[in-house]
Design a protein around this motif. Structure first.
Motif, PDB file in Angstrom:
ATOM      1  N   LEU A  46      15.766 -16.117   2.519  1.00 12.09           N
ATOM      2  CA  LEU A  46      14.539 -16.742   2.388  1.00 12.09           C
ATOM      3  C   LEU A  46      14.613 -18.110   1.460  1.00 12.09           C
ATOM      4  CD1 LEU A  46      12.533 -13.703   1.989  1.00 12.09           C
ATOM      5  CD2 LEU A  46      12.665 -14.992   4.169  1.00 12.09           C
ATOM      6  N   VAL A  47      15.758 -18.355   0.370  1.00 14.13           N
ATOM      7  CA  VAL A  47      15.786 -19.451  -0.434  1.00 14.13           C
ATOM      8  C   VAL A  47      16.205 -20.675   0.301  1.00 14.13           C
ATOM      9  CG1 VAL A  47      16.954 -19.940  -2.364  1.00 14.13           C
ATOM     10  CG2 VAL A  47      16.267 -17.773  -2.180  1.00 14.13           C
TER      11      VAL A  47
ATOM     12  N   ALA B 157      21.746  -0.557   0.228  1.00 10.57           N
ATOM     13  CA  ALA B 157      20.514  -1.093   0.287  1.00 10.57           C
ATOM     14  C   ALA B 157      20.097  -2.258  -0.506  1.00 10.57           C
ATOM     15  CB  ALA B 157      19.319   0.042   0.009  1.00 10.57           C
ATOM     16  N   VAL B 158      20.736  -2.122  -1.593  1.00 12.31           N
ATOM     17  CA  VAL B 158      20.386  -3.510  -2.520  1.00 12.31           C
ATOM     18  C   VAL B 158      21.203  -4.534  -2.140  1.00 12.31           C
ATOM     19  CG1 VAL B 158      21.000  -4.126  -4.964  1.00 12.31           C
ATOM     20  CG2 VAL B 158      20.182  -1.909  -4.694  1.00 12.31           C
ATOM     21  N   SER B 159      22.506  -4.408  -1.517  1.00 13.41           N
ATOM     22  CA  SER B 159      23.003  -5.648  -1.102  1.00 13.41           C
ATOM     23  C   SER B 159      22.427  -6.169   0.054  1.00 13.41           C
ATOM     24  CB  SER B 159      24.541  -5.203  -0.588  1.00 13.41           C
ATOM     25  OG  SER B 159      25.366  -6.161   0.045  1.00 13.41           O
ATOM     26  N   GLY B 160      21.789  -5.325   0.847  1.00 16.75           N
ATOM     27  CA  GLY B 160      21.044  -5.887   1.919  1.00 16.75           C
ATOM     28  C   GLY B 160      19.827  -6.548   1.683  1.00 16.75           C
TER      29      GLY B 160
ATOM     30  N   ILE C 186      18.917  -6.998  -8.748  1.00 14.16           N
ATOM     31  CA  ILE C 186      20.231  -6.624  -9.067  1.00 14.16           C
ATOM     32  C   ILE C 186      20.249  -5.567 -10.304  1.00 14.16           C
ATOM     33  CG2 ILE C 186      22.702  -7.058  -8.938  1.00 14.16           C
ATOM     34  CD1 ILE C 186      21.971  -9.143  -6.918  1.00 14.16           C
ATOM     35  N   ARG C 187      19.911  -6.211 -11.372  1.00  9.02           N
ATOM     36  CA  ARG C 187      19.977  -5.266 -12.712  1.00  9.02           C
ATOM     37  C   ARG C 187      19.545  -4.234 -12.884  1.00  9.02           C
ATOM     38  NH1 ARG C 187      18.712  -9.339 -17.313  1.00  9.02           N
ATOM     39  NH2 ARG C 187      20.442 -10.653 -16.313  1.00  9.02           N
TER      40      ARG C 187
ATOM     41  N   HIS D   2      20.729  -9.927   0.412  1.00  8.36           N
ATOM     42  CA  HIS D   2      21.230 -10.906   1.218  1.00  8.36           C
ATOM     43  C   HIS D   2      19.769 -11.327   2.067  1.00  8.36           C
ATOM     44  CE1 HIS D   2      25.093  -9.577   0.785  1.00  8.36           C
ATOM     45  NE2 HIS D   2      25.573 -10.569   1.546  1.00  8.36           N
ATOM     46  N   LEU D   3      18.894 -10.674   2.203  1.00  4.80           N
ATOM     47  CA  LEU D   3      17.448 -10.988   2.950  1.00  4.80           C
ATOM     48  C   LEU D   3      16.858 -11.997   1.713  1.00  4.80           C
ATOM     49  CD1 LEU D   3      15.995  -7.759   4.287  1.00  4.80           C
ATOM     50  CD2 LEU D   3      16.817  -9.687   5.688  1.00  4.80           C
TER      51      LEU D   3
END
Length: 87
Positions: free
Chosen positions: A86-87, A75-78, A9-10, A81-82
């Motif tokens: 997985l976490v 795209a970054v938000s998607g 994100i950064r 979320h993906l």
């Protein structure tokens, strides 16, 4: 895993800032031809050129950078979320 997400994100934010700075440099005469402008162009233009097919409004106002930033944020938000799934 969350540290990786934080880094992604950064880096995405920095790239978004680079796009904004490059677009604002187009308002200043010769700014995009400066060494900083050419360096930013090498980083940003491959992505921005994907959206250059959008014709300018009234032949003057180019909205392709706005669409590019919106697509980048989507795209970054998607991706975030993906990763969180997985976490």
């Amino acid at each position: 895993m969350l540290e990786i997400l934080d880094w992604i994100i950064r880096i995405a934010r920095y790239y978004e800032y680079a796009i904004i700075i490059y677009v604002l440099m187009s308002w200043l005469p010769g700014a995009q031809q400066s060494p900083v402008g050419r360096w930013l162009g090498r980083i940003v233009l491959p992505y921005l050129n994907l959206f250059r097919v959008i014709p300018p409004i009234a032949g003057i106002i180019d909205i392709s950078p706005i669409v590019a930033i919106l697509a980048w944020n989507f795209a970054v938000s998607g991706l975030a979320h993906l990763i969180l799934l997985l976490v």
